[in-house]
Motif scaffolding. Structure first.
Motif, PDB file in Angstrom:
ATOM      1  N   THR A  33       0.825  -1.217   0.000  1.00 46.82           N
ATOM      2  CA  THR A  33       0.000   0.000   0.000  1.00 46.82           C
ATOM      3  C   THR A  33       0.858   1.266   0.000  1.00 46.82           C
ATOM      4  OG1 THR A  33      -0.211   0.050   2.418  1.00 46.82           O
ATOM      5  CG2 THR A  33      -1.913  -1.127   1.200  1.00 46.82           C
ATOM      6  N   LEU A 110      -7.430   5.863  -1.149  1.00 50.76           N
ATOM      7  CA  LEU A 110      -6.661   4.624  -1.300  1.00 50.76           C
ATOM      8  C   LEU A 110      -7.242   3.472  -0.476  1.00 50.76           C
ATOM      9  CD1 LEU A 110      -3.073   6.115  -1.448  1.00 50.76           C
ATOM     10  CD2 LEU A 110      -4.576   5.472  -3.327  1.00 50.76           C
ATOM     11  N   GLN A 114      -7.971  -0.425  -1.603  1.00 51.06           N
ATOM     12  CA  GLN A 114      -7.321  -1.538  -0.893  1.00 51.06           C
ATOM     13  C   GLN A 114      -8.354  -2.551  -0.382  1.00 51.06           C
ATOM     14  OE1 GLN A 114      -5.185   0.877   1.938  1.00 51.06           O
ATOM     15  NE2 GLN A 114      -3.847   1.691   0.353  1.00 51.06           N
ATOM     16  N   MET A 125      -1.194  -7.786   2.834  1.00 49.93           N
ATOM     17  CA  MET A 125      -1.171  -6.344   2.555  1.00 49.93           C
ATOM     18  C   MET A 125      -0.289  -5.675   3.594  1.00 49.93           C
ATOM     19  SD  MET A 125      -4.505  -3.897   2.081  1.00 49.93           S
ATOM     20  CE  MET A 125      -5.084  -4.580   0.548  1.00 49.93           C
ATOM     21  N   GLY A 127       1.523  -2.041   5.232  1.00 48.74           N
ATOM     22  CA  GLY A 127       1.339  -0.591   5.298  1.00 48.74           C
ATOM     23  C   GLY A 127       1.500  -0.090   6.711  1.00 48.74           C
ATOM     24  N   ILE A 130      -3.160  -1.090   8.174  1.00 47.81           N
ATOM     25  CA  ILE A 130      -3.919  -2.189   7.570  1.00 47.81           C
ATOM     26  C   ILE A 130      -4.713  -2.938   8.638  1.00 47.81           C
ATOM     27  CG2 ILE A 130      -3.823  -4.187   6.014  1.00 47.81           C
ATOM     28  CD1 ILE A 130      -2.772  -1.450   4.868  1.00 47.81           C
TER      29      ILE A 130
END
Ligand code: DC
Length: 223
Positions: A33, A110, A114, A125, A127, A130
């Protein structure tokens, strides 16, 4: 229902290397991400927008279409149809990204993309938000961290290997500034989710961390 593994943590903790490796082992899609935030920041830089100008940032979000696709298993990020994957890894873009990711307009745009990706596929994922915000129902949540000096040295070695001149002390200062901003912003600050497993990779090799996360995954989802 898709299986979601969320990995959060500060810059340089090794999230992307580890997430990519584990995704390949498990046959999951790896979603970076940070690359999506970087693509938006690159857009703002290209438009000459100052990071302090929240109104201009929010307005520019409307003209930026960020998508991801995969080539040979590697995530590519596109900004308005252009593959910008090779342009977003500079320190300039990284610092801009941390500065503009505080804005709700940037995050809202975003986070929606996602969540759509994670609903359709089994994903790992990584980031900053998350486990806490993007995928609060993720079956596995990891908070991956390492000491500041370790993270700075890793970044220094990475840049030096690419032939880029850099200064270790400056990298360490930048990492500290970025951590502070990422952890203290009002919207979705970086923090360990209550149900996340903490892994400190300071004294661990890549394979050791991958194995540790895999163990958590297998404990939750079976082999
Ligand atoms: O993981 P990275 O270094 O590529 O991320 C760059 C910046 O993007 C990071 O400093 C904060 C921001 N970011 C974020 O706010 N939320 C995410 N989920 C991922 C990245």
């Amino acid at each position: 229902m898709s299986v979601n593994i969320a990995i959060d943590g500060p810059a340089g903790a090794g999230k992307s290397t580890i997430a990519r490796k584990l995704a390949a082992e498990l046959g999951f899609v790896y979603v970076d991400t940070g690359a999506m935030y970087r693509a938006l920041a690159y857009h703002f830089l290209s438009c000459g927008i100052a990071p302090e100008n929240g109104e201009a940032v929010a307005a520019a979000c409307k003209g930026a279409d960020v998508t991801i696709a995969y080539a040979d298993g590697e995530q590519q990020v596109f900004l308005n149809g252009e593959n910008v994957s090779g342009k977003i890894r500079t320190e300039e873009v990284g610092n801009m990204t941390s500065a503009v990711s505080v804005y709700p307009a940037v995050r809202a745009k975003l986070v929606e993309i996602q969540r759509e990706i994670a609903a359709k596929s089994d994903v790992i994922m990584d980031g900053r938000d998350i486990g806490t915000c993007v995928l609060p129902g993720a079956q596995v949540k990891i908070y991956l961290t390492a000491g500041t000096a370790t993270r700075a040295k890793r970044r220094y070695d990475e840049l030096t290997a690419k032939g880029q001149a850099c200064d270790l002390a400056k990298i360490e200062r930048d990492i500290e500034d970025r951590d502070y901003r990422d952890m203290h912003r009002e919207v979705s600050p970086l923090r360990q989710a209550d149900d996340a497993v903490l892994i400190d990779s300071s004294q661990m090799g890549i394979d050791e961390v991958v194995a540790a996360i895999r163990e958590v995954y297998e404990g939750v989802c079976g082999r």
